[in-house]
Design an enzyme around this catalytic site. Sequence first.
Site, PDB file in Angstrom:
ATOM      1  N   ASP A 163       0.986  -1.038   0.088  1.00 39.41           N
ATOM      2  CA  ASP A 163       0.133  -0.034   0.033  1.00 39.41           C
ATOM      3  C   ASP A 163       0.838   1.361  -0.213  1.00 39.41           C
ATOM      4  O   ASP A 163       1.977   1.364   0.804  1.00 39.41           O
ATOM      5  CB  ASP A 163      -1.022  -0.051   1.149  1.00 39.41           C
ATOM      6  CG  ASP A 163      -2.113   1.068   1.155  1.00 39.41           C
ATOM      7  OD1 ASP A 163      -1.930   2.058   0.798  1.00 39.41           O
ATOM      8  OD2 ASP A 163      -3.248   0.480   1.332  1.00 39.41           O
ATOM      9  N   ILE A 164       0.579   2.160  -0.843  1.00 44.87           N
ATOM     10  CA  ILE A 164       1.384   3.557  -1.070  1.00 44.87           C
ATOM     11  C   ILE A 164       1.160   4.321   0.179  1.00 44.87           C
ATOM     12  O   ILE A 164       1.934   5.394   0.258  1.00 44.87           O
ATOM     13  CB  ILE A 164       1.314   4.137  -2.281  1.00 44.87           C
ATOM     14  CG1 ILE A 164      -0.201   4.500  -2.811  1.00 44.87           C
ATOM     15  CG2 ILE A 164       2.092   3.329  -3.341  1.00 44.87           C
ATOM     16  CD1 ILE A 164      -0.270   5.265  -3.920  1.00 44.87           C
ATOM     17  N   GLN A 208     -14.475   2.447   1.670  1.00 45.29           N
ATOM     18  CA  GLN A 208     -13.995   2.076   0.541  1.00 45.29           C
ATOM     19  C   GLN A 208     -13.695   3.202  -0.462  1.00 45.29           C
ATOM     20  O   GLN A 208     -14.436   4.011  -0.812  1.00 45.29           O
ATOM     21  CB  GLN A 208     -14.725   0.921  -0.276  1.00 45.29           C
ATOM     22  CG  GLN A 208     -13.931   0.351  -1.561  1.00 45.29           C
ATOM     23  CD  GLN A 208     -14.865  -0.805  -1.932  1.00 45.29           C
ATOM     24  OE1 GLN A 208     -16.243  -0.992  -1.739  1.00 45.29           O
ATOM     25  NE2 GLN A 208     -14.232  -1.575  -2.858  1.00 45.29           N
ATOM     26  N   HIS A 259     -10.251  -5.681  -2.132  1.00 48.35           N
ATOM     27  CA  HIS A 259      -8.924  -5.961  -1.793  1.00 48.35           C
ATOM     28  C   HIS A 259      -9.239  -6.099  -0.185  1.00 48.35           C
ATOM     29  O   HIS A 259     -10.132  -5.785   0.463  1.00 48.35           O
ATOM     30  CB  HIS A 259      -7.959  -4.707  -1.980  1.00 48.35           C
ATOM     31  CG  HIS A 259      -8.744  -3.403  -1.543  1.00 48.35           C
ATOM     32  ND1 HIS A 259      -9.650  -2.752  -2.285  1.00 48.35           N
ATOM     33  CD2 HIS A 259      -8.449  -2.510  -0.432  1.00 48.35           C
ATOM     34  CE1 HIS A 259      -9.936  -1.535  -1.594  1.00 48.35           C
ATOM     35  NE2 HIS A 259      -9.126  -1.380  -0.742  1.00 48.35           N
ATOM     36  N   HIS A 311      -6.676  -5.497   3.408  1.00 51.95           N
ATOM     37  CA  HIS A 311      -5.495  -4.683   3.767  1.00 51.95           C
ATOM     38  C   HIS A 311      -4.706  -5.767   4.891  1.00 51.95           C
ATOM     39  O   HIS A 311      -5.446  -6.346   5.710  1.00 51.95           O
ATOM     40  CB  HIS A 311      -6.130  -3.776   4.592  1.00 51.95           C
ATOM     41  CG  HIS A 311      -6.521  -2.625   3.828  1.00 51.95           C
ATOM     42  ND1 HIS A 311      -5.776  -1.274   3.485  1.00 51.95           N
ATOM     43  CD2 HIS A 311      -7.662  -2.481   3.169  1.00 51.95           C
ATOM     44  CE1 HIS A 311      -6.581  -0.608   2.711  1.00 51.95           C
ATOM     45  NE2 HIS A 311      -7.839  -1.181   2.632  1.00 51.95           N
TER      46      HIS A 311
HETATM   47  P1  AMP Z   1      -9.738   1.361   0.756  1.00 54.36           P
HETATM   48  O1  AMP Z   1      -9.993   2.770   1.304  1.00 54.36           O
HETATM   49  O2  AMP Z   1      -9.924   0.152   1.645  1.00 54.36           O
HETATM   50  O3  AMP Z   1     -10.716   1.205  -0.580  1.00 54.36           O
HETATM   51  O4  AMP Z   1      -8.158   1.109   0.474  1.00 54.36           O
HETATM   52  C1  AMP Z   1      -7.664   1.267  -0.706  1.00 54.36           C
HETATM   53  C2  AMP Z   1      -6.260   1.542  -0.437  1.00 54.36           C
HETATM   54  O5  AMP Z   1      -5.430   1.469  -1.662  1.00 54.36           O
HETATM   55  C3  AMP Z   1      -5.790   2.755   0.291  1.00 54.36           C
HETATM   56  O6  AMP Z   1      -4.977   2.170   1.331  1.00 54.36           O
HETATM   57  C4  AMP Z   1      -4.806   3.534  -0.589  1.00 54.36           C
HETATM   58  O7  AMP Z   1      -3.529   3.852   0.103  1.00 54.36           O
HETATM   59  C5  AMP Z   1      -4.267   2.153  -1.607  1.00 54.36           C
HETATM   60  N1  AMP Z   1      -3.718   2.549  -2.963  1.00 54.36           N
HETATM   61  C6  AMP Z   1      -4.325   3.426  -3.775  1.00 54.36           C
HETATM   62  N2  AMP Z   1      -3.520   3.422  -4.913  1.00 54.36           N
HETATM   63  C7  AMP Z   1      -2.561   2.720  -4.667  1.00 54.36           C
HETATM   64  C8  AMP Z   1      -1.365   2.341  -5.567  1.00 54.36           C
HETATM   65  N3  AMP Z   1      -1.568   2.860  -6.911  1.00 54.36           N
HETATM   66  N4  AMP Z   1      -0.721   1.484  -5.229  1.00 54.36           N
HETATM   67  C9  AMP Z   1      -0.786   0.883  -3.905  1.00 54.36           C
HETATM   68  N5  AMP Z   1      -1.598   1.134  -3.161  1.00 54.36           N
HETATM   69  C10 AMP Z   1      -2.648   2.210  -3.522  1.00 54.36           C
END
Ligand code: AMP
Length: 136
Positions: A30-31, A93, A99, A101
């Site tokens: 996760d970035i 979300q 996904h 985490h």
């Molecule tokens: P959610 O809020 O559960 O939908 O989580 C989405 C997650 O995706 C967040 O923690 C973001 O930091 C992560 N995210 C978004 N874009 C990227 C990316 N390009 N590479 C890795 N993680 C990402």
Amino acid sequence: MSGCIFCAIIAKDAPSWTVYEDEHAIAFMDINPATDGHVLVVPRRHVKDLWEIGERDAGQVMEASVRVAAMIKRALEPDGMNILHATGAVAFQTVFHFHLHLVPRTRGDSIKLPWIPRPGEPSRIAAVAERITATG
Ligand code: AMP
Ligand code: ZN
């Protein structure tokens, strides 16, 4: 799906730190990590959320998650781990490709439970349980 950042990562059209791949799932860093080692595990097939994924794909993502959790444990030796998932914007979300985490936890870190545990009214709990059971 076009416009989906996780589909772009899966297709290698967007950069990622991928740590695990198999036929059905992929895992990448996760970035915006909650803690060091925060990894996302996603199905290769674009599905939106828990209500869309289906039991087979969910099982495959969970199998991959167990493997990745073991990798993180070997690499980072955390004290614990959370698996978190959000279905729907109301539930936090932000990326609408399913996904999980994986968030490694260390004693004394700053992560907090997002609700305050308080005893529920037993009759209300029972009534809601009955409504849920009735749909099964
Ligand atoms: P959610 O809020 O559960 O939908 O989580 C989405 C997650 O995706 C967040 O923690 C973001 O930091 C992560 N995210 C978004 N874009 C990227 C990316 N390009 N590479 C890795 N993680 C990402
Ligand atoms: Zn997607």
